[in-house]
Write a protein that holds these residues in place. Structure first.
Motif, short mmCIF file in Angstrom:
data_model
loop_
_atom_site.label_atom_id
_atom_site.label_comp_id
_atom_site.label_asym_id
_atom_site.label_seq_id
_atom_site.Cartn_x
_atom_site.Cartn_y
_atom_site.Cartn_z
N ASP A 78 0.92 -1.21 0.02
CA ASP A 78 0.01 0.04 0.30
C ASP A 78 0.92 1.22 0.08
O ASP A 78 0.58 2.19 0.86
N HIS A 79 1.90 1.26 -0.83
CA HIS A 79 2.82 2.47 -0.84
C HIS A 79 3.33 2.85 0.49
O HIS A 79 3.57 4.07 0.75
N SER A 80 3.56 1.87 1.08
CA SER A 80 4.29 1.98 2.62
C SER A 80 3.17 2.82 3.60
O SER A 80 4.01 3.44 4.30
N ALA A 81 1.97 2.67 3.36
CA ALA A 81 1.07 3.30 4.36
C ALA A 81 0.20 2.32 4.76
O ALA A 81 -0.72 2.05 4.35
N PRO A 82 0.39 1.86 5.98
CA PRO A 82 -0.39 0.97 6.76
C PRO A 82 -1.56 1.34 7.29
O PRO A 82 -2.65 0.66 7.40
N PHE A 83 -1.85 2.77 7.68
CA PHE A 83 -3.03 3.27 7.91
C PHE A 83 -3.31 4.40 7.30
O PHE A 83 -2.38 5.12 6.37
N SER A 84 -4.56 5.11 7.05
CA SER A 84 -4.79 6.38 6.56
C SER A 84 -5.74 7.10 7.38
O SER A 84 -6.11 6.56 8.45
N SER A 85 -5.77 8.20 7.26
CA SER A 85 -6.69 9.17 8.20
C SER A 85 -7.21 10.17 7.23
O SER A 85 -7.27 10.16 5.97
N THR A 86 -8.37 10.91 7.70
CA THR A 86 -9.11 12.06 7.11
C THR A 86 -9.26 13.15 7.79
O THR A 86 -8.82 12.98 8.96
N ALA B 264 17.18 -5.59 11.52
CA ALA B 264 16.14 -6.68 11.76
C ALA B 264 15.00 -6.24 12.41
O ALA B 264 13.97 -6.59 12.18
N ILE B 265 15.23 -5.52 13.46
CA ILE B 265 14.14 -5.13 14.26
C ILE B 265 13.30 -4.21 13.60
O ILE B 265 11.91 -4.08 13.62
N ALA B 266 14.02 -3.08 12.91
CA ALA B 266 13.16 -1.97 12.26
C ALA B 266 12.34 -2.58 11.16
O ALA B 266 11.25 -2.14 11.04
N GLU B 267 12.93 -3.73 10.46
CA GLU B 267 11.97 -4.17 9.50
C GLU B 267 10.95 -4.82 10.19
O GLU B 267 9.58 -4.84 9.59
N ALA B 268 10.97 -5.73 11.27
CA ALA B 268 10.00 -6.60 11.78
C ALA B 268 9.01 -5.47 12.46
O ALA B 268 7.69 -5.79 12.46
N TYR B 269 9.52 -4.23 12.83
CA TYR B 269 8.47 -3.32 13.51
C TYR B 269 7.47 -2.64 12.21
O TYR B 269 6.26 -2.69 12.49
N VAL B 270 8.07 -2.36 11.12
CA VAL B 270 7.19 -1.84 10.18
C VAL B 270 6.35 -2.83 9.43
O VAL B 270 5.28 -2.51 9.30
N ALA B 271 7.00 -4.31 9.40
CA ALA B 271 6.05 -5.18 8.93
C ALA B 271 5.04 -5.40 9.91
O ALA B 271 3.56 -5.85 9.75
N PHE B 272 5.21 -5.23 11.28
CA PHE B 272 4.20 -5.45 12.42
C PHE B 272 3.02 -4.55 12.28
O PHE B 272 1.88 -4.83 12.57
N LEU B 273 3.50 -3.44 11.65
CA LEU B 273 2.14 -2.41 11.43
C LEU B 273 1.01 -2.77 10.67
O LEU B 273 0.00 -2.36 10.63
N TYR B 274 1.27 -3.72 9.71
CA TYR B 274 0.47 -4.43 8.86
C TYR B 274 -0.38 -5.53 9.31
O TYR B 274 -1.09 -6.04 8.95
N SER B 275 0.24 -6.16 10.47
CA SER B 275 -0.25 -7.49 11.21
C SER B 275 -1.90 -6.86 11.46
O SER B 275 -2.13 -5.94 12.00
N PRO B 276 -2.68 -7.98 11.71
CA PRO B 276 -3.90 -7.73 11.98
C PRO B 276 -4.04 -6.97 13.41
O PRO B 276 -4.95 -6.22 13.86
N GLU B 277 -2.97 -7.62 14.42
CA GLU B 277 -2.82 -7.15 15.93
C GLU B 277 -2.74 -5.28 15.80
O GLU B 277 -3.37 -4.82 16.48
N ALA B 278 -1.80 -5.19 14.93
CA ALA B 278 -1.47 -3.68 15.08
C ALA B 278 -2.46 -2.96 14.16
O ALA B 278 -2.99 -1.61 14.43
N GLN B 279 -3.11 -3.33 13.12
CA GLN B 279 -4.22 -2.81 12.19
C GLN B 279 -5.38 -2.47 13.22
O GLN B 279 -6.15 -1.49 13.20
#
Lengths: 273, 269, 342
Positions: free
Chosen positions: C110-118, C265-280
């Protein structure tokens, strides 16, 4: 008074030059280096844009108004503190320094909470039709707070030295109280008074912490120059920030020089008198 | 009448804001005040602020004494200019002060590449905060000492040299005791500024919670988190420091005045 | 003397606690209104990391206006991860300092955007001034609270959304006339703004705590956070305009810094985590619109027609140049506002 025989010239000169060099001169050179990358035309455009001009108007204007307020009330306060004895004088004397000691951000937060339309002071003022917070008046209030000690503290020692006998002599010679003040007291106070005014002005022009909370920060009307510098920086416009910083620096240096000259003038006047 | 005007002016501009800070801080009770101050990030901010003050003050004392000695005891070309330069941090806008250090040590700054090559970090870390605080508090001690040293003259010191005392011994035994309260006053003032500096530190801090956030910055962070109890608690703690500063200052002044009186008594027997 | 001893003790304890951190530390430099979101996300991530790797990780946060934060990273703030309001602010890190590759947006979904707002409106309870859509903000006698587009990313979205709405409403004419109409509308709108705060949070405080203004135009997440506040929420009311802007909130690993710190490794896991159902789900709970369709469907977000920045202005870069750079549309509007108020 200075003597060639006093020791430690090399050591104190060394420390002083090393520290002022490293801590003041080198940073200033960095600023000038950064500014020298800007062409003259750009520099004029950056520092003379309508927004910049409006911010100078507010920063210098509000600082000047606040310094005048402080000059008047500071004179009264210093006079009262030196000439009268009343209960709580020592406390009042200590409190004058509060703006020196109180962090500017705390002052800004407190003033904003007080003078907002919902605040304890802002509400009655708003009913009277006067908005203070988020208007240039709010900036003046903040700068008055910040500059308050300067005039009082520069006047106090001079007032203390002032010989009451001269005033009494003038009174015996038939001078009215107004004449005594205008002809005898004021001339003696003038250099210190102007020095205090200059210091309050210099401090007010550059003030940021207490002002951002209470100014409306609207471009062209309630945006102070330090905020404009921050804004430029946040827009990746280092050149714009540097150019404005240079203008402010020149202004504060000029005021400082003026203050030191005034002091020297004052010392000479007192010396002659 | 005049007393009334002066008190009204000071009341409106000084006492009301001062009172407001404490009213806001204790609105939720003393328990909430302590709880807010004991939050880990706030505790760290308090420690960092005190640390910065502890580092900056001794340095300021050494510089202040040296500069005041130089400016009071010697005349040399460029003295007026040097005095103005020493005074400069006092009137420079805090924002400009912060910007100066970003221009020096930031990534694109004069020493940026050099620092990066050695893996050193000054800006957005504690050293940057210390340096910036040092800059804004630089003139205070020198400014307070200078008039006292000038007024004192060097006759007594010269007497000490004549009697065979060394330069350092003379300084510590003759000069320092006479100026110690002015020194104390300068320390107190620079301490107050070091604790409370907001604008300049805000430019170089990076605002990392629990790492580079000083007390004034922590107050701002809490304010922006809608944590007004926390914000006013930090603000009131800073205000308490300020009031303690004023008390120490008052004591210092009191001690300063007495020797001056004694001397004037001697002059007019 | 006691003060000196006390501060020495303080400084020693401070030194000891900073030297005692052998656990890897990740610094997330984020923008203003995400404070509560990342408090929760970080707690969840460090638990997950502890569970999966058996070692602790320390997460540090820095918050401020999006542009200010990017500026700090550019000047040397060693962020491992940035989570900002505008892709433009991350682009600057890539183009001006080569801290990460220029094609960073392609590295994550999603173009590196795990969330959006308005952008939404918040009004006083009962909506006494009857504010329902963008057009109402330009009425005489309405006080609008919005932050400064020069310093706040959210405020730029406000300006763009208002511009877009004015441009597209009314009779279809040629582009120049639409632009003129939109500029005139923005001038009327900003004439109604009494305080231009530097950030979204400062504007929200001005509106909710200081009681200034009739309407706050701000992030949906921030508006709903205020509504949920027990002390002031009941005095406020949410208003959804007929159309608004879609603000994709980009995240990126700062390659140069993670390689320096050895935290890739941690940083990449962190940004990947932002897409996980838990973080979402955490994001949805904090009123950020998740990209995960199931979690989005399972949470309540008011309907609003959202237009992207690309649709409104072509791209962030063009929007910045045309609207917010010096001499751009926004400066022109403020010259007009100042002239009109004189």
């Amino acid at each position: 008074m200075a003597s060639r025989r006093a020791p430690g010239f090399a050591l104190s000169l060394g420390i002083t030059l090393a520290v002022t060099g490293a801590m003041i001169v080198v940073p200033l050179l960095a600023l000038i280096r950064s500014a020298s990358a800007i062409s003259f035309d750009d520099f004029i455009n950056l520092t003379m844009s309508p927004r910049a001009l409006a911010s100078y108007r507010l920063s210098f204007g509000a600082a000047a108004v606040a310094a005048v307020v402080n000059a008047l009330f500071g004179l009264v306060t210093a006079w009262v503190l030196v000439r009268y004895r009343f209960p709580g004088r020592a406390l009042v004397d200590a409190l004058v320094d509060l703006p020196f000691a109180l962090p500017t951000a705390v002052a800004g937060l407190a003033l904003c909470a007080l003078y907002a339309k919902t605040g304890p002071l802002g509400a009655p003022l708003a009913r009277a039709g006067l908005d203070v917070a988020f208007t240039p008046i709010g900036v003046v209030v903040a700068l008055t707070f910040i500059g308050l000690p300067f005039v009082v503290r520069t006047l106090q020692p001079v007032l203390e030295q002032l010989d009451v006998g001269v005033e009494e002599a003038a009174a015996l010679l038939g001078a009215s109280r107004r004449q005594i003040f205008a002809r005898v007291v004021l001339p003696a106070l003038l250099p210190a008074w102007l020095t205090g005014f200059t210091l309050a002005l210099a401090r007010g022009i550059g003030e940021y912490g207490s002002v951002v909370f209470i100014a409306g920060n609207m471009p062209l009307s309630t945006e102070v120059t330090p905020l404009l510098i921050v804004t430029r920086l946040e827009q990746y416009d280092v050149a714009g920030a540097t150019a404005l910083a240079l203008v402010m620096l020149a202004a504060s240096f000029a005021l400082l020089l003026a203050g030191n000259l005034l002091q020297r003038w004052g010392a000479r006047r007192l010396g002659i008198a | 009448m005049l007393i009334g005007i002066a008190l009204a002016f000071l009341g409106i501009f000084l006492l009301v804001p001062l009172g407001a800070v404490f009213v806001f801080a204790f609105r939720a009770g003393v328990g909430a005040w302590f709880a807010a101050l004991l939050q880990p990030d706030t505790v760290h901010a308090i420690q960092l602020t005190l640390f910065v003050a502890v580092v900056v003050i001794p340095v300021n004392v050494v510089f202040g004494v040296a500069a005041a000695w130089l400016l009071a005891r010697f005349s040399f070309p460029g003295k007026g200019l040097l005095l103005s330069v020493v005074d400069l941090p006092f009137s420079v806008s805090p924002i400009v002060a912060g910007l100066l250090f970003v221009l020096l040590f930031g990534r694109g700054g004069v020493f940026g590449a050099l620092l990066e090559a050695h893996g050193l970090r000054l800006i957005y870390a504690v050293p940057g905060i210390v340096l910036t605080t040092w800059f804004v508090t630089l003139p205070f001690v020198a400014r307070e000492l200078l008039p006292v040293l000038q007024a004192q003259g060097c006759a007594e010191e010269e007497a000490a040299y004549t009697l065979g005392a060394g330069a350092w011994r003379t300084f510590f035994v003759v000069t320092l005791p006479k100026v110690r309260w002015a020194l104390c006053y300068g320390v107190v003032l620079s301490n107050a500024r070091a604790l409370g500096e907001f604008g300049a530190v805000s430019v170089v801090s990076g605002h990392i919670r629990g790492v580079t956030s000083t007390m004034p910055l922590q107050a701002e962070i809490l304010y922006n988190q809608y944590d007004f109890v926390g914000c006013w608690s930090v603000a009131s703690a800073l205000t308490l420091f300020a009031l303690i500063t004023l008390v120490i200052k008052k004591v210092a002044e009191h001690h300063c005045e007495r020797p001056r009186l004694r001397r004037s008594e001697r002059q007019h027997p | 003397m006691r003060a000196v001893l006390f501060s020495l003790a303080g400084c020693l304890s401070w030194l000891s606690c900073s030297s005692g951190t052998s656990t890897p530390t990740l610094l997330n430099v984020s923008f203003d209104p995400t404070r509560e979101l990342y408090d929760d996300v970080n707690a969840a991530f460090s638990q997950k990391w502890q569970r999966e790797h058996g070692s602790a990780v320390t997460l540090r946060q820095s918050h401020g206006g999006s542009g200010k934060q990017a500026r700090a990273v550019l000047d040397g703030l060693e962020a491992d991860v940035v989570t900002l309001a505008l892709s433009l602010d991350i682009d600057v890190l890539a183009t001006q300092a080569q801290l990460l590759p220029v094609d960073w947006q392609g590295r994550l979904p999603d173009h590196s955007a795990p969330f959006s707002s308005t952008i939404v409106f918040l009004v006083r309870a009962g909506n006494p001034k009857a504010i329902h859509d963008w057009g109402d903000l330009s009425r005489a006698g309405i006080a609008v609270i919005a932050p400064n587009p020069k310093t706040s990313g959210g405020a730029r979205l406000v300006t763009l959304a208002a511009w877009d709405h004015a441009r597209r409403s009314g009779p279809a004419v040629d582009d120049a006339e639409r632009d003129a109409r939109a500029a005139a509308f923005l001038t009327r709108l900003y004439r109604n703004v009494p305080v231009l705060d530097t950030g979204a949070r400062a504007a929200a405080t001005t509106f909710a705590e200081r009681g200034i203004g009739d309407v706050l135009v701000s992030w949906e997440s921030d508006a709903r956070l205020l509504l949920a506040r027990p002390d002031i929420g009941k005095d406020l009311e949410l208003v959804m305009p007929s159309s608004s802007i879609r603000a994709d909130l980009p995240v990126a690993v700062i390659d140069k810094n993670v390689d320096l710190h050895g935290t890739r490794a941690i940083a990449e896991a962190y940004v990947a985590f932002l897409y996980s159902p838990e973080a979402q789900a955490i994001a949805a709970r904090h009123h950020y619109r998740p990209t995960n369709p199931e979690i989005l469907a399972g949470s309540v977000f008011p309907d609003v027609a959202q237009r992207s920045v690309d649709e409104i202005a072509g791209s962030w870069r063009e929007a910045q140049q045309r609207f917010f750079d010096d001499g751009g549309v926004f400066d022109q509007i403020f010259l007009d506002v100042a002239r009109a108020s004189r």
